[in-house]
Design an enzyme around this catalytic site. Structure first.
Site, mmCIF file in Angstrom:
data_model
loop_
_atom_site.group_PDB
_atom_site.id
_atom_site.type_symbol
_atom_site.label_atom_id
_atom_site.label_comp_id
_atom_site.label_asym_id
_atom_site.label_seq_id
_atom_site.Cartn_x
_atom_site.Cartn_y
_atom_site.Cartn_z
ATOM 1 N N GLY A 1 40.816 31.236 32.862
ATOM 2 C CA GLY A 1 39.794 30.253 33.195
ATOM 3 C C GLY A 1 38.980 30.635 34.413
ATOM 4 O O GLY A 1 37.771 30.372 34.477
ATOM 5 N N ASP A 2 39.616 31.257 35.396
ATOM 6 C CA ASP A 2 38.902 31.679 36.602
ATOM 7 C C ASP A 2 37.885 32.771 36.298
ATOM 8 O O ASP A 2 36.730 32.703 36.729
ATOM 9 C CB ASP A 2 39.891 32.197 37.654
ATOM 10 C CG ASP A 2 40.617 31.074 38.375
ATOM 11 O OD1 ASP A 2 40.001 30.026 38.614
ATOM 12 O OD2 ASP A 2 41.798 31.261 38.706
ATOM 13 N N THR A 3 38.317 33.809 35.584
ATOM 14 C CA THR A 3 37.409 34.916 35.326
ATOM 15 C C THR A 3 36.309 34.520 34.355
ATOM 16 O O THR A 3 35.159 34.969 34.504
ATOM 17 C CB THR A 3 38.172 36.144 34.807
ATOM 18 O OG1 THR A 3 39.061 35.746 33.748
ATOM 19 C CG2 THR A 3 39.013 36.754 35.915
#
Length: 403
Positions: free
Chosen positions: A173-175
């Site tokens: 989700g972050d990337t």
């Protein structure tokens, strides 16, 4: 010590990165890898927690840091002090882009709302990364990748029907959010440069970035009332497209669900009659009989050692790929030749394998000049002299804990 980055299409772009850990800093990494000057603002004394992230280290240095900090310049500022906020504003006044991933409202609390920053720098593009976005009922909640993956519907369809949905082995989700934020940043810069120099805000949320990857699940639910369920190692009603065992106990992905590709697979299997079997003759029919077909393919694949299995699939032009560990990826000649894995020499890490810079641009490719400074505020003298501070003033700010 690091210098300038004489490469990439973003040379001359000045970026101020305020944030920590993954999503926000990964936006800065995309900028830095393609030649932008990225000033990474860190709290004096502690810095970005990614400096100490992870259990595996090399001589006391985390192996996360060279991934998230490469090509960046470290500038220390205590943003909780008014003097620190003033310094940040001076740097932002000369920047093209500000990246931040604080809890929504934090910039406003520090007197750096978008309106205030645009009054200072009309052309500034402000990239704001958060769990749920800058508005909405959940805006003020803290959010991590795992929560965004769960609430967006992404985690629900992962795994097996009879088991709790597992997480991914990376902070996906972050990337994902960083990539969407970078995309938004580039669009905003393009618009600014064609529209009289006016910047805007890019509002990137983890939940929405994960939600954007869900393909046809929304329309399937809207018009057919279907709620897609987890389907294990394959996708429901798509066959053959799964992982299959080799004789040596390793696994390979075979994706032959298109009619022409399935026919090639039957040739590789030496079972060409399956291509005309009513159960398998069309995409729909194969989906309806996926379990039977997967069993047949698995029975064939498990009779061959991996090298022979790959050779057969290669011979008949079937889409396939072995499930590689990172050791196999690093040793793969294709990854090496494409620059996806490369060797870099660094004073702190010696010779170290690192990921390359992607995508590959034919005329202005990105590169890696350095792996990030180990000292917090390593570039203070360079950057603060640029805004008119002399060495005595810089030393005084450090003594008082401002930088």
């Amino acid at each position: 010590m690091s210098g300038e980055t004489p490469f990439g299409p973003l040379q001359g772009l000045r970026v101020v990165e305020m944030g920590q850990l993954l999503a926000g800093p990964f936006v800065g990494s995309r900028c830095a890898d393609f030649g932008a000057e990225v000033l990474k603002i860190e709290a004096p004394g502690s810095g970005d927690p990614i400096r100490n992230w992870g259990r595996l280290q090399h001589e006391g240095k985390t192996l996360w840091w060279p991934i998230m900090a490469r090509n960046k310049k470290s500038v220390s500022i205590n943003l909780r002090k008014e003097e620190g906020q003033d310094l940040a504003r001076k740097l932002i006044a000369e920047a093209d882009v500000l990246i931040e991933n604080f809890k929504p409202g934090t910039l406003e609390k520090w007197g750096m709302s978008p309106a205030q920053l645009h009054a200072l720098n009309r052309g500034l593009v402000i990239v704001r990364v958060s769990g749920f976005g800058q508005t909405g009922p959940y805006a003020e909640r803290p959010g991590f990748a795992s929560v965004g993956e769960a609430m967006s519907g992404m985690r629900y369809i992962n795994g097996y029907p009879d088991m709790p949905p597992p997480r991914y082995g990376i902070s996906l989700g972050d990337t994902l959010t960083a990539l969407f934020a970078f995309e938004g940043m580039m669009m905003a810069l393009y618009r600014r440069d064609r529209n009289g120099g006016r910047g805007q805000v890019v509002d990137a949320a983890i939940t929405e970035s994960c939600f954007a990857m869900l393909e046809s699940t929304v329309t399937e639910y809207s018009k057919a009332g279907a709620i897609r369920q987890p389907s294990g190692t394959g996708i429901a009603k798509i066959a053959p497209s799964n992982i299959y065992p080799a004789k040596d106990g390793t696994y390979i992905v075979i994706a032959a669900n298109v009619d022409s590709m399935f026919r090639r697979l039957t040739q590789a299997m030496g079972q060409t009659h399956l291509a005309d079997d009513p159960r398998f003759v069309t995409h729909i029919a194969r989906g309806d009989h996926a379990d039977q077909l997967d069993s047949m393919v698995a029975e064939w694949s498990s009779s061959l050692e991996m090298p022979e299995l790959k050779a057969r699939l290669e011979e008949f032009g079937v889409v396939y790929g072995p499930i590689n560990s990172i050791a196999q990826v690093v040793d793969d000649p294709h990854f090496r030749e494409r620059g996806m894995v490369r060797e870099h020499h660094d004073d702190d890490f010696g010779t170290i394998s690192i990921p390359g810079v992607f995508p590959v641009l034919s005329e202005t490719p990105g590169d890696v000049a350095w792996l990030g400074p180990q000292e917090i505020g390593a570039h203070n003298a360079e950057i603060y002299s640029r805004i008119g501070l002399d060495q005595g003033e810089i030393a005084n700010l450090k003594t008082r804990g401002v930088i």
